[in-house]
Enzyme design. Structure first.
Site, mmCIF file in Angstrom:
data_model
loop_
_atom_site.group_PDB
_atom_site.id
_atom_site.type_symbol
_atom_site.label_atom_id
_atom_site.label_comp_id
_atom_site.label_asym_id
_atom_site.label_seq_id
_atom_site.Cartn_x
_atom_site.Cartn_y
_atom_site.Cartn_z
ATOM 1 C CB CYS A 82 -0.921 0.069 1.201
ATOM 2 S SG CYS A 82 -1.484 -1.433 1.895
ATOM 3 C CG HIS A 140 -1.750 3.057 4.380
ATOM 4 N ND1 HIS A 140 -1.614 1.751 3.967
ATOM 5 C CD2 HIS A 140 -1.315 3.085 5.658
ATOM 6 C CE1 HIS A 140 -1.129 1.016 4.945
ATOM 7 N NE2 HIS A 140 -0.948 1.809 5.995
#
Length: 199
Positions: A82, A140
């Site tokens: 991610c 993120h």
């Protein structure tokens, strides 16, 4: 319902980040196309029915977007996880070469952001051309949070309980400081990491 509104509904169902870089606010609005980037975790090339008629899921709204827009059939993620892949999308850079912090995913509410101050982002580039920009979904790439004593917190569940939101806002390294006019994001993985909030 317009194509854009149907697209938003479809995008909200994806687990991942959705960048909506919408119409410009300048007088040249009709000259600029809408740009929507859907960046989803764990989505394979053959998972959408616009790329695979035998896909296990039917994705009619995304299929319509693909038919009316441009499809990229040879795109690659800059990382397999991610945070580094999002950094690559936002900055156009490899995280390993530009941050000096390695390439792990953030855990919990840790920061500071991989996007250092002054990093030109895709949002800022488009904003400079007159677009209004927004990001919706998982951020993120790290955010800075502070405790009651003004100390920057690391990740982990325990530290997420120590956040002093008054000392931590406005976010010094959040989406709105990185070229996005609008944002509605989770700081990290909303189903596994602590700090289960939308900002």
């Amino acid at each position: 319902m317009s194509v854009l509104n149907r697209s938003r509904v479809a995008c909200q169902r994806l687990c991942g980040i959705v960048l909506l870089l919408s119409m410009t606010i300048t007088s040249q609005a009709e000259d600029y196309p809408n740009i929507i980037i859907i960046y989803a975790d764990d989505l394979g090339f053959g998972d959408l029915s616009c790329y695979n008629d035998k896909a296990p899921y039917k994705t009619p709204r995304l299929d319509q977007m693909a038919a009316e827009g441009i499809r990229f059939t040879d795109a690659h993620s800059p990382s397999t996880i991610c945070s580094p892949s999002r950094y690559g999308l936002f900055s156009g850079q490899q995280i390993y070469r530009s941050t000096g912090r390695g390439g792990g995913a953030f855990e919990g509410p840790s920061g500071p952001s991989y996007l250092k101050p002054g990093t030109l982002t895709i949002a800022q580039m488009l904003k400079n051309q007159g677009y209004r920009t927004g990001v919706f979904g998982k951020w993120h790439v790290g955010l800075s949070w502070f405790d009651k004593d003004g100390k920057r917190l690391d990740g982990g569940f325990k530290n997420s309980l120590l956040i002093d939101y008054e000392k931590s806002t406005p976010l010094i390294d959040g989406p709105n400081a990185r070229g996005f006019d609008e944002s509605f994001v989770t700081p990290n993985c909303p189903n596994t990491d602590p700090l289960y909030v939308y900002l």
